[in-house]
Design a protein around this motif. Structure first.
Motif, short mmCIF file in Angstrom:
data_model
loop_
_atom_site.label_atom_id
_atom_site.label_comp_id
_atom_site.label_asym_id
_atom_site.label_seq_id
_atom_site.Cartn_x
_atom_site.Cartn_y
_atom_site.Cartn_z
N ILE A 73 -40.44 19.33 20.13
CA ILE A 73 -40.87 18.27 19.21
C ILE A 73 -41.67 17.22 19.97
O ILE A 73 -42.74 16.76 19.52
N GLU A 74 -41.16 16.80 21.11
CA GLU A 74 -41.86 15.77 21.90
C GLU A 74 -43.23 16.26 22.35
O GLU A 74 -44.20 15.49 22.38
N SER A 75 -43.32 17.53 22.71
CA SER A 75 -44.62 18.05 23.16
C SER A 75 -45.61 18.07 22.01
O SER A 75 -46.79 17.71 22.19
N PHE A 76 -45.18 18.46 20.81
CA PHE A 76 -46.08 18.51 19.66
C PHE A 76 -46.52 17.10 19.27
O PHE A 76 -47.69 16.86 18.96
N ALA A 77 -45.59 16.15 19.28
CA ALA A 77 -45.94 14.77 18.95
C ALA A 77 -46.92 14.21 19.97
O ALA A 77 -47.86 13.50 19.62
N GLY A 78 -46.73 14.55 21.24
CA GLY A 78 -47.65 14.07 22.26
C GLY A 78 -49.05 14.64 22.09
O GLY A 78 -50.05 13.91 22.20
N LEU A 79 -49.14 15.94 21.79
CA LEU A 79 -50.45 16.54 21.57
C LEU A 79 -51.12 15.95 20.33
O LEU A 79 -52.33 15.71 20.32
N ALA A 80 -50.34 15.70 19.29
CA ALA A 80 -50.90 15.12 18.06
C ALA A 80 -51.38 13.69 18.30
O ALA A 80 -52.46 13.29 17.82
N ALA A 81 -50.63 12.91 19.04
CA ALA A 81 -51.01 11.52 19.31
C ALA A 81 -52.29 11.45 20.14
O ALA A 81 -53.13 10.58 19.92
N GLN A 82 -52.45 12.37 21.06
CA GLN A 82 -53.64 12.39 21.91
C GLN A 82 -54.91 12.59 21.09
O GLN A 82 -55.93 11.96 21.34
N GLY A 83 -54.84 13.48 20.12
CA GLY A 83 -56.03 13.81 19.35
C GLY A 83 -56.29 12.90 18.18
O GLY A 83 -57.37 12.94 17.59
N GLY A 84 -55.33 12.05 17.82
CA GLY A 84 -55.49 11.21 16.63
C GLY A 84 -55.22 12.01 15.37
O GLY A 84 -55.26 13.24 15.36
#
Length: 299
Positions: A94-105
């Protein structure tokens, strides 16, 4: 046995962007929860035919000890699939997906899927993604894998291409009632294109009746919005306002179940807002049972 297909996975644990060669492994993850993952599975099966680049989204994965254990489809909708029993591994995914999503906007209009994964991702993304319109945190996920327990409405059938002029306004009205804004974007826009495709694919089912002026109109409808992995998810169920209270939804849903199990997939699923007690009662009367809960974050 031939050589194993190349993959981008290795022994390092963590989240990463996946490629076309990882689609088989991603589909195996989805197969662990075919009902909960049907939205993602449908996207991945399409990507397997046309490639991720043409499928309209990005695929993220989380690898644990060299094995892909969770995936997230990030397109017009963001769909996390985390069928992991180990809570620490699930949280790391979950943390990895949220981090990838936050990076891309934010590029999606919603986050949708099994409630535990959706709500966990959203808790982490909330500070980075302002402008949320609504969080629907309890949407019972229901299935039926047997014949309906009420008589199917014999007037419900697949809609025809020449009926798009009646079907499309009913779809727009349903969407507007459900979400709060119109999806229409002009002739040949994305929403009209999607409705047209569902009609052409035999995945739009309707009951038509003459209106006051004699013109055929839709009084009940539903679509098979996602079909993949042996599951067909019903979406867009709607009854014309002046015909509500006549139990059209029970016979109509029974007809959709009968048609779908005979021609499309053995398992029929849907998800519904928990506060919609009338709809839940109708689905239970048809034979649906709850197997989990979805959640949707709308932007």
């Amino acid at each position: 046995m031939g050589p194993r297909r190349a993959t981008t996975l290795d022994r390092r644990s963590g989240g990463r962007v996946l490629t076309d060669v990882d689609l088989g492994a991603a589909l195996r993850v989805c197969a662990l929860d075919p009902v909960g993952s049907v939205l993602a599975t449908a996207r991945l099966e399409h990507a397997r035919l046309v490639g991720l680049a043409a499928a309209g989204g990005v695929l993220w994965g989380y690898v644990h000890e060299g094995v892909l254990v969770a995936i997230c489809w990030a397109g017009p909708n963001m769909v996390p699939v985390v069928p992991v029993a180990d809570e620490r591994v699930a949280q790391a995914a979950i943390e990895s997906f949220a981090g990838l999503a936050a990076q891309g906007g934010r590029r999606c209009s919603s986050i949708v899927g099994p409630a535990p994964a959706v709500l966990a991702v959203w808790r982490l993304l909330r500070p980075a993604w302002p402008g949320v319109r609504e969080v629907r945190d309890d949407q019972p996920s229901m299935v039926i894998d047997h014949s309906p327990t009420v008589a199917p409405d014999r007037w419900v059938r697949c809609s025809r291409s020449d009926e798009l002029g009646a079907v499309l306004p009913a779809c727009v009205r349903m969407f507007t009632e459900e979400v709060g804004y119109s999806p229409a974007s002009g002739p040949h826009g994305p929403y009209e294109t999607r409705v047209r495709h569902l009609v052409e694919q035999g995945r739009s089912l309707v009951r038509m009746e003459p209106g006051l002026d004699g013109t055929p109109r839709v009084v009940f409808k539903g679509e098979l919005g996602a079909v993949a992995g042996g599951v067909a998810q019903v979406q867009g169920v709607w009854v014309a306002p002046d015909r509500r209270g006549e139990r059209l939804s029970e016979g109509g849903m029974a007809a959709i179940v009968e048609h779908t199990r005979r021609h499309v997939a053995p398992v029929v699923s849907l998800y519904v807002n928990a506060y919609n007690a009338r709809a839940i009662a109708a689905y239970r009367a048809v034979g649906f049972r709850q197997v989990g809960s979805y959640a949707t974050v709308l932007f």
